[in-house]
Design a protein around this motif. Structure first.
Motif, PDB file in Angstrom:
ATOM      1  N   ILE A  40       0.858  -1.187   0.000  1.00  0.00           N
ATOM      2  CA  ILE A  40       0.000   0.000   0.000  1.00  0.00           C
ATOM      3  C   ILE A  40       0.892   1.234   0.000  1.00  0.00           C
ATOM      4  CG2 ILE A  40      -0.225   0.000   2.526  1.00  0.00           C
ATOM      5  CD1 ILE A  40      -3.033   1.192   2.173  1.00  0.00           C
ATOM      6  N   ARG A  41       0.508   2.210  -0.819  1.00  0.00           N
ATOM      7  CA  ARG A  41       1.243   3.476  -0.880  1.00  0.00           C
ATOM      8  C   ARG A  41       0.267   4.616  -0.691  1.00  0.00           C
ATOM      9  NH1 ARG A  41       3.988   0.624  -4.745  1.00  0.00           N
ATOM     10  NH2 ARG A  41       2.753   1.374  -6.497  1.00  0.00           N
ATOM     11  N   CYS A  42       0.720   5.613   0.072  1.00  0.00           N
ATOM     12  CA  CYS A  42      -0.104   6.792   0.289  1.00  0.00           C
ATOM     13  C   CYS A  42       0.816   7.959   0.625  1.00  0.00           C
ATOM     14  CB  CYS A  42      -1.107   6.542   1.415  1.00  0.00           C
ATOM     15  SG  CYS A  42      -2.271   7.892   1.666  1.00  0.00           S
ATOM     16  N   GLN A  43       0.719   8.999  -0.146  1.00  0.00           N
ATOM     17  CA  GLN A  43       1.456  10.238   0.097  1.00  0.00           C
ATOM     18  C   GLN A  43       2.955   9.999   0.316  1.00  0.00           C
ATOM     19  OE1 GLN A  43      -0.870  11.916   3.310  1.00  0.00           O
ATOM     20  NE2 GLN A  43      -2.626  12.277   1.970  1.00  0.00           N
ATOM     21  N   GLY A  44       3.541   9.165  -0.544  1.00  0.00           N
ATOM     22  CA  GLY A  44       4.986   8.945  -0.525  1.00  0.00           C
ATOM     23  C   GLY A  44       5.462   7.871   0.446  1.00  0.00           C
ATOM     24  N   GLN A  45       4.601   7.332   1.257  1.00  0.00           N
ATOM     25  CA  GLN A  45       4.967   6.272   2.210  1.00  0.00           C
ATOM     26  C   GLN A  45       4.394   4.943   1.711  1.00  0.00           C
ATOM     27  OE1 GLN A  45       6.864   6.995   5.058  1.00  0.00           O
ATOM     28  NE2 GLN A  45       6.992   9.005   4.096  1.00  0.00           N
ATOM     29  N   GLU A  46       5.043   3.834   2.072  1.00  0.00           N
ATOM     30  CA  GLU A  46       4.529   2.527   1.664  1.00  0.00           C
ATOM     31  C   GLU A  46       4.768   1.480   2.737  1.00  0.00           C
ATOM     32  OE1 GLU A  46       8.009   0.642  -1.104  1.00  0.00           O
ATOM     33  OE2 GLU A  46       6.636   2.037  -2.078  1.00  0.00           O
ATOM     34  N   LYS A  47       3.966   0.412   2.656  1.00  0.00           N
ATOM     35  CA  LYS A  47       4.040  -0.660   3.653  1.00  0.00           C
ATOM     36  C   LYS A  47       3.383  -1.909   3.075  1.00  0.00           C
ATOM     37  CE  LYS A  47       2.779  -1.514   8.499  1.00  0.00           C
ATOM     38  NZ  LYS A  47       4.082  -1.876   8.986  1.00  0.00           N
ATOM     39  N   PRO A  92     -25.506   6.778  11.745  1.00  0.00           N
ATOM     40  CA  PRO A  92     -24.557   7.462  10.855  1.00  0.00           C
ATOM     41  C   PRO A  92     -23.159   7.509  11.497  1.00  0.00           C
ATOM     42  CG  PRO A  92     -26.604   8.696  11.013  1.00  0.00           C
ATOM     43  CD  PRO A  92     -26.683   7.600  12.033  1.00  0.00           C
ATOM     44  N   LYS A  93     -22.153   7.200  10.688  1.00  0.00           N
ATOM     45  CA  LYS A  93     -20.780   7.166  11.190  1.00  0.00           C
ATOM     46  C   LYS A  93     -19.869   7.907  10.219  1.00  0.00           C
ATOM     47  CE  LYS A  93     -17.037   4.104  12.483  1.00  0.00           C
ATOM     48  NZ  LYS A  93     -16.501   2.771  12.547  1.00  0.00           N
ATOM     49  N   GLY A  94     -19.001   8.734  10.775  1.00  0.00           N
ATOM     50  CA  GLY A  94     -18.047   9.470   9.955  1.00  0.00           C
ATOM     51  C   GLY A  94     -16.832   8.613   9.634  1.00  0.00           C
ATOM     52  N   HIS A  95     -16.452   8.588   8.364  1.00  0.00           N
ATOM     53  CA  HIS A  95     -15.254   7.876   7.919  1.00  0.00           C
ATOM     54  C   HIS A  95     -14.356   8.859   7.192  1.00  0.00           C
ATOM     55  CE1 HIS A  95     -16.533   3.675   8.582  1.00  0.00           C
ATOM     56  NE2 HIS A  95     -17.742   4.078   8.239  1.00  0.00           N
ATOM     57  N   LYS A  96     -13.079   8.843   7.516  1.00  0.00           N
ATOM     58  CA  LYS A  96     -12.117   9.595   6.720  1.00  0.00           C
ATOM     59  C   LYS A  96     -11.936   8.844   5.404  1.00  0.00           C
ATOM     60  CE  LYS A  96      -9.700  11.279  10.779  1.00  0.00           C
ATOM     61  NZ  LYS A  96      -8.504  11.145  11.611  1.00  0.00           N
ATOM     62  N   VAL A  97     -11.745   9.583   4.328  1.00  0.00           N
ATOM     63  CA  VAL A  97     -11.549   8.982   3.009  1.00  0.00           C
ATOM     64  C   VAL A  97     -10.116   9.253   2.575  1.00  0.00           C
ATOM     65  CG1 VAL A  97     -12.306   8.941   0.605  1.00  0.00           C
ATOM     66  CG2 VAL A  97     -13.976   9.347   2.438  1.00  0.00           C
ATOM     67  N   PHE A  98      -9.390   8.190   2.217  1.00  0.00           N
ATOM     68  CA  PHE A  98      -7.995   8.295   1.808  1.00  0.00           C
ATOM     69  C   PHE A  98      -7.832   7.848   0.364  1.00  0.00           C
ATOM     70  CE2 PHE A  98      -7.771   7.871   6.388  1.00  0.00           C
ATOM     71  CZ  PHE A  98      -6.784   8.781   6.736  1.00  0.00           C
ATOM     72  N   ALA A  99      -6.969   8.530  -0.358  1.00  0.00           N
ATOM     73  CA  ALA A  99      -6.565   8.092  -1.696  1.00  0.00           C
ATOM     74  C   ALA A  99      -5.354   7.191  -1.501  1.00  0.00           C
ATOM     75  CB  ALA A  99      -6.216   9.283  -2.572  1.00  0.00           C
ATOM     76  N   ILE A 100      -5.477   5.918  -1.895  1.00  0.00           N
ATOM     77  CA  ILE A 100      -4.378   4.978  -1.727  1.00  0.00           C
ATOM     78  C   ILE A 100      -4.056   4.310  -3.051  1.00  0.00           C
ATOM     79  CG2 ILE A 100      -4.871   4.533   0.707  1.00  0.00           C
ATOM     80  CD1 ILE A 100      -6.211   1.916  -0.107  1.00  0.00           C
ATOM     81  N   GLU A 101      -2.865   3.779  -3.134  1.00  0.00           N
ATOM     82  CA  GLU A 101      -2.479   2.949  -4.270  1.00  0.00           C
ATOM     83  C   GLU A 101      -2.061   1.611  -3.705  1.00  0.00           C
ATOM     84  OE1 GLU A 101       0.682   2.694  -7.972  1.00  0.00           O
ATOM     85  OE2 GLU A 101       0.569   4.538  -6.791  1.00  0.00           O
ATOM     86  N   VAL A 102      -2.569   0.552  -4.292  1.00  0.00           N
ATOM     87  CA  VAL A 102      -2.252  -0.800  -3.862  1.00  0.00           C
ATOM     88  C   VAL A 102      -1.617  -1.514  -5.040  1.00  0.00           C
ATOM     89  CG1 VAL A 102      -3.253  -2.992  -3.108  1.00  0.00           C
ATOM     90  CG2 VAL A 102      -4.125  -0.847  -2.183  1.00  0.00           C
ATOM     91  N   SER A 103      -0.524  -2.222  -4.763  1.00  0.00           N
ATOM     92  CA  SER A 103       0.142  -2.950  -5.845  1.00  0.00           C
ATOM     93  C   SER A 103       0.509  -4.350  -5.395  1.00  0.00           C
ATOM     94  CB  SER A 103       1.387  -2.197  -6.319  1.00  0.00           C
ATOM     95  OG  SER A 103       2.392  -2.234  -5.349  1.00  0.00           O
ATOM     96  N   SER A 104       0.787  -5.178  -6.399  1.00  0.00           N
ATOM     97  CA  SER A 104       1.314  -6.504  -6.110  1.00  0.00           C
ATOM     98  C   SER A 104       2.697  -6.332  -5.485  1.00  0.00           C
ATOM     99  CB  SER A 104       1.398  -7.336  -7.389  1.00  0.00           C
ATOM    100  OG  SER A 104       2.186  -6.677  -8.364  1.00  0.00           O
ATOM    101  N   LEU A 105       3.163  -7.338  -4.777  1.00  0.00           N
ATOM    102  CA  LEU A 105       4.450  -7.224  -4.088  1.00  0.00           C
ATOM    103  C   LEU A 105       5.604  -7.029  -5.064  1.00  0.00           C
ATOM    104  CD1 LEU A 105       3.974  -9.878  -1.265  1.00  0.00           C
ATOM    105  CD2 LEU A 105       3.578  -7.408  -1.185  1.00  0.00           C
ATOM    106  N   ASN A 106       5.466  -7.573  -6.277  1.00  0.00           N
ATOM    107  CA  ASN A 106       6.522  -7.397  -7.279  1.00  0.00           C
ATOM    108  C   ASN A 106       6.341  -6.117  -8.095  1.00  0.00           C
ATOM    109  OD1 ASN A 106       4.410  -8.029  -8.959  1.00  0.00           O
ATOM    110  ND2 ASN A 106       5.292  -9.955  -9.701  1.00  0.00           N
ATOM    111  N   ARG A 107       5.325  -5.335  -7.758  1.00  0.00           N
ATOM    112  CA  ARG A 107       5.021  -4.034  -8.365  1.00  0.00           C
ATOM    113  C   ARG A 107       4.650  -4.108  -9.848  1.00  0.00           C
ATOM    114  NH1 ARG A 107       7.329   0.117  -4.691  1.00  0.00           N
ATOM    115  NH2 ARG A 107       8.521  -0.998  -3.140  1.00  0.00           N
TER     116      ARG A 107
END
Length: 168
Positions: A40-47, A92-107
């Motif tokens: 997972i990648r978001c705003q320059g960080q990945e894990k 009703p429940k508030g959820h933060k919405v994030f833009a994420i990128e998900v990739s395979s482990l081999n990218r």
């Protein structure tokens, strides 16, 4: 050929019937859900995290813990009422919405999408550790990517909103 119609005052007789479906025809007692490890990648960080594919969920969700670790900022907050079984609904429940990128482990493959934040995605989901099953998957050339990580938490739920993109 047809049975005689039952008279209104005759009691119905209940005969339990046995049904066979794919979900109960497994060799083992465990049910294995569609899980995988992804990057997972978001705003320059990945894990690397563990994800579950859930076509019964209309939306995708990412754990608040992971978004905090990635030091991500939400795009916005949305209020959602979740529909549950038998027409039950949550408050009703508030959820933060994030833009994420998900990739395979081999990218080799990646996909960007928005996901709602959630404190806990789901409970423990077992991994396939049975050598017979793993060897059968290998024999059928099924690439299996949820067996080498120590992480047991599911931190991403890929819902129908993203499956629609992935399957076309």
């Amino acid at each position: 050929m047809c049975p005689e119609p039952r008279k209104n005052n005759e009691p119905k007789s209940f005969v339990p019937k046995s049904e066979i479906s794919l979900s109960n025809c497994s060799r083992s007692e465990a049910v294995f859900l569609q899980t995988l490890c992804v990057l997972i990648r978001c705003q320059g960080q990945e894990k690397i995290i563990r994800a579950v594919i859930d076509s019964g969920s209309q939306n995708s969700y990412v754990s608040e813990k992971i978004m905090t670790q990635l030091k991500a900022f939400p795009l916005r907050t949305e209020t959602v009422i979740h529909a549950l079984f038998e027409w039950d609904e949550t408050e009703p429940k508030g959820h933060k919405v994030f833009a994420i990128e998900v990739s395979s482990l081999n990218r080799v493959f990646s996909c960007g999408f928005e996901a709602f934040s959630e404190k806990k995605i789901c409970g423990f989901i077992t991994r396939i550790e049975n050598d017979e099953i793993l060897n059968e998957l290998k024999r059928k050339k099924v690439v299996f990517v949820d067996f080498f990580r120590e992480e047991t938490d599911i931190n991403l739920l890929i819902g129908a909103d993203v499956l629609e993109i992935l399957l076309y």
